[in-house]
Design an enzyme around this catalytic site. Structure first.
Site, short mmCIF file in Angstrom:
data_model
loop_
_atom_site.label_atom_id
_atom_site.label_comp_id
_atom_site.label_asym_id
_atom_site.label_seq_id
_atom_site.Cartn_x
_atom_site.Cartn_y
_atom_site.Cartn_z
N GLU A 1 2.51 97.08 21.96
CA GLU A 1 2.92 96.43 23.20
C GLU A 1 2.26 95.05 23.22
O GLU A 1 1.03 94.95 23.29
CB GLU A 1 2.49 97.24 24.42
N ASP B 1 -0.73 100.62 23.56
CA ASP B 1 -0.73 99.99 24.89
C ASP B 1 -1.52 98.68 24.90
O ASP B 1 -2.62 98.60 24.32
CB ASP B 1 -1.38 100.99 25.87
C1 BGC Z 1 1.27 99.97 30.69
C2 BGC Z 1 1.09 100.01 32.16
C3 BGC Z 1 -0.39 100.17 32.44
C4 BGC Z 1 -1.22 99.11 31.69
C5 BGC Z 1 -2.64 99.48 31.64
C6 BGC Z 1 0.57 98.68 30.34
O1 BGC Z 1 0.96 97.94 29.39
O2 BGC Z 1 2.62 99.95 30.28
O3 BGC Z 1 1.83 101.00 32.79
O4 BGC Z 1 -0.63 100.04 33.80
O5 BGC Z 1 -0.81 98.98 30.36
O6 BGC Z 1 -2.85 100.54 30.77
#
Ligand code: BGC
Length: 535
Positions: free
Chosen positions: A269, A202
Site C-alpha cells: 500500500e 499496510d
Molecule cells: C488502512 C486503514 C488504516 C490505516 C492505519 C491504512 O492504510 O487501509 O484502514 O486506518 O492504514 O493502519
C-alpha cells in the site's frame, strides 16, 4: 507484452472487510465462519484471490488495524481453527488468500508496547519511536497524524513522547531496530507456513521515519475543489516522517522470505508525496515486492483524461513494476457515489467502471459490494464508528456497512437485531438474492464479464496503448499472447459515436452496450466496446 505467468499478474482480487461480510454467531459483526459460508459466492464472481482486511487480536480502535497479537484471531472473528478451515475451503475453490500485514504500528495494547512504555530500560525500550520533549515540553517536531493533531503523544511513565502516525492507540514500531524487523519477518513466515498466499502490506511508506526527527517543510494547499476534504496533514511535505531509503533493504528481506515459498505475492500500500516514484522503487525488479496498490483512481477526479494520465504516469519510465488498480476500498467513498455523474448513481456506470478497471494493464482489486454497485451509505452521526477522518471528513463508515445478502432484516447479514453499522434500505434492495434473479443486474454482469475477460489473454497481460477518440471516452488497445483488442469506455451518460478504424471486428459477449456500423461505433451512455484486430 508480459509472458510471465505468475497468477497475480492480471488477476482480479476481491477485498473482504471481515466485520461486514457475513455474521454467523449473531453478534452483529461479521466473522471468519461467515466468509467460509459465502465462499461459493466469492468463487462465483470469477475472482482469482481475496485480500482479507485484518482479523487479528485487536482492541478495534481502528477496527483491526491496531493489532495486539499478530499471531492470533480476534474472538469477534473466530479462532485459528476457523482461519485454517477458511483457507482450506478457499484453496479448494482455487481462490488465493492475501492477508493484511500491519507493519508500521501495533496496538497500544500489544505486550511489546506495554513493556516499552514502562520505563527507559526494558528489553523493548527501542521497539517504538520515543523522543524527549522540546525544552518547553512541546512535541519533538511538527509531524502530524494522518487522523489529525500532533503525531506525538506524551507518556508520563517514560517522560517522553511516542510517535503515532495514525491514532494514539496505534504507536509506530521502530523499524530501524533490526530486532523489530526480525520479529515482523518471523510473523510473516508464521502466516506463510499456515498457508496464506501473500500479504497486502499496510501503509508501507510510513514504516520508517527520519532518524534525526527533522521537521517536515510546509506545503501550500491546492485550491479547494469543493469535494476533497482539507486536512492539516496535506499542509506538509512528508519529507521526513515517511518514505525513507532504509525501506528498500527491509522490503528485500520480505521478498527473500516469500521467495522461499511457491507462488506467493506481496502488494504494497503506497500513498505519499511521490506515489509513482515510491511505488516503482518498492516493486521494481525480482528482489522487491510484486506489485503495489495504486490510489490514483480512489479520488474524486473523474475523466478519461485523468485516468489516462495516471496510467501513463505509471508506465512513463522504463521499469519492471506491475501496477494494481482499485476504484473502491474500506477507506474511500464507494465509487458508485464518488464518480456518480450529476450526483446520480447509475448501475450502467457501475458495470462500465468494473469492465474498465479490470481491462487496464495491471491487476485489479474489487471491494466487497462493488459487484452489486453499492452506493456510499449515509450514517447518522449517532451511529458513526470510525475514529479516522477519511476522505469524507465524517469517517469511513459509509463504505464499510454490512453486505446485503437478501431483502430481509439487516440484509440477511446477521440474525442480531442490530448490526455494528446499519444496512441502508437502498442496499437491501440491491441485495445479492435480488440481483441473482435479474440477468441484467450488476452482479450478473460482474460474473459474466470476469468470465469473458479470462478468455482474452490480451486483457490479462497485454501491453496497453492509449488512443484519443473523444474526450468522454477512455480508449486503448491491449496487445499480447496473439491477440490485439481495442477497448473503449464511455465515461458519461450521453451516447457518443467514435470512429472505428478498418481492421477491427466487434467482440461479442462482454455485455456493455454499443453498436458498430462500418467505420464507427456508437457507445451507449456508459457503454463500452471491444474490437479484435482481424488477422
Ligand atoms: C488502512 C486503514 C488504516 C490505516 C492505519 C491504512 O492504510 O487501509 O484502514 O486506518 O492504514 O493502519
Amino acid at each position: 507484452m508480459d509472458n510471465r505467468q505468475e497468477w497475480w499478474r492480471g488477476a482480479v482480487i476481491y477485498q473482504i472487510y471481515p466485520r461486514s461480510f457475513m455474521d454467523t454467531n449473531g453478534d452483529g459483526i461479521g466473522d471468519l465462519k461467515g466468509i467460509t459460508r459465502k465462499l461459493d459466492y466469492v468463487a462465483s464472481l470469477g475472482v482469482d484471490g481475496v485480500w482479507l482486511s485484518p482479523f487479528f487480536t485487536s482492541p478495534m480502535a481502528d477496527f483491526g488495524y491496531d493489532v495486539a497479537d499478530y499471531r492470533n484471531i480476534d474472538p469477534i472473528f473466530g479462532t485459528l481453527r476457523d482461519f485454517d478451515e477458511m483457507v482450506s475451503e478457499m484453496h479448494k475453490r482455487g481462490i488465493k488468500l492475501i492477508i493484511d500485514l500491519v507493519l508500521n504500528h501495533s496496538s497500544e495494547k500489544h505486550k511489546w508496547f506495554e513493556e516499552s512504555r514502562r520505563n527507559r530500560t526494558n528489553a523493548k525500550t527501542d521497539w517504538y519511536v520515543w523522543a524527549d520533549p522540546k525544552p518547553d515540553g512541546s512535541p519533538p517536531n511538527n509531524w502530524i497524524s494522518v487522523f489529525g493533531g500532533s503525531a506525538w503523544e506524551f507518556d508520563p511513565a517514560r517522560g517522553q513522547y511516542y510517535y503515532h502516525q495514525f491514532l494514539k492507540q496505534q504507536p509506530d514500531l521502530n523499524i530501524r531496530n533490526m530486532a523489530v524487523q526480525d520479529e515482523l519477518l518471523d510473523t510473516a513466515k508464521w502466516w506463510l507456513d499456515r498457508g496464506v498466499d501473500g500479504f497486502r502490506m499496510d501503509a508501507l511508506p510510513h514504516c520508517i521515519h527520519d532518524a534525526q526527527l527533522r521537521d517536515n517543510p510546509p506545503r501550500p494547499l491546492p485550491p479547494p475543489d469543493g469535494k476533497t476534504v482539507i486536512h492539516p496533514y496535506s499542509m506538509q511535505w512528508h519529507t521526513y516522517d515517511k518514505t525513507q531509503p532504509e525501506m528498500i533493504p527491509f522490503l528485500k528481506r520480505f521478498r527473500a522470505l516469500t521467495d522461499k515459498y511457491p507462488d506467493r505475492m506481496m502488494v504494497a500500500e503506497v500513498n505519499d508525496d511521490k506515489t509513482v516514484e515510491t511505488t516503482i522503487s518498492y516493486t521494481n525488479g525480482p528482489e522487491m515486492l510484486h506489485t503495489a496498490y495504486d490510489f490514483s483512481l480512489l479520488v474524486h477526479e473523474y475523466s478519461a483524461a485523468y485516468i489516462r494520465k495516471k496510467v501513463e504516469e505509471f508506465f512513463a519510465t522504463p521499469h519492471d513494476s506491475w501496477p494494481s488498480w482499485a476504484l473502491s476500498n474500506h477507506d474511500s467513498i464507494r465509487v458508485a457515489s464518488r464518480w456518480a455523474v450529476n450526483g446520480k448513481s447509475d448501475p450502467a456506470q457501475a458495470k462500465m467502471l468494473l469492465a474498465m478497471v479490470t481491462s487496464l494493464r495491471g491487476s485489479s482489486f474489487v471491494y466487497q459490494g462493488e459487484e452489486l454497485g453499492l452506493t456510499e451509505a449515509v450514517i447518522p452521526p449517532e451511529k458513526r464508528q470510525d475514529p479516522g477522518i477519511g476522505s469524507t471528513g465524517t469517517g469511513r463508515d459509509g463504505c464499510r456497512t454490512p453486505m446485503p445478502w437478501d431483502a430481509g432484516k439487516n440484509g440477511g447479514f446477521t440474525t442480531a437485531n442490530e448490526c455494528w453499522l446499519p444496512v441502508p434500505p437502498e442496499h437491501a434492495q440491491a441485495s445479492v438474492t435480488a440481483q441473482e434473479r435479474d440477468k441484467n443486474s450488476m452482479l450478473s454482469f460482474t460474473r459474466s464479464f470476469l468470465k469473458w475477460r479470462k478468455g482474452h489473454p490480451a486483457l490479462l497481460r497485454g501491453n496497453l496503448t492509449f488512443e484519443s477518440v473523444n474526450e468522454n471516452v477512455l480508449a486503448f488497445t491491449r496487445a499480447g499472447n496473439g491477440e490485439t483488442l481495442f477497448c473503449a469506455f464511455n465515461l458519461k451518460p450521453t451516447p457518443v459515436t467514435i470512429p472505428l478504424e478498418s481492421g477491427w471486428a466487434p467482440v461479442e459477449g462482454h455485455g456493455l452496450p454499443s453498436r458498430a456500423q462500418g467505420q464507427s461505433v456508437e457507445l451507449a451512455g456508459f457503454g463500452g466496446f471491444f474490437g479484435r484486430k482481424k488477422t
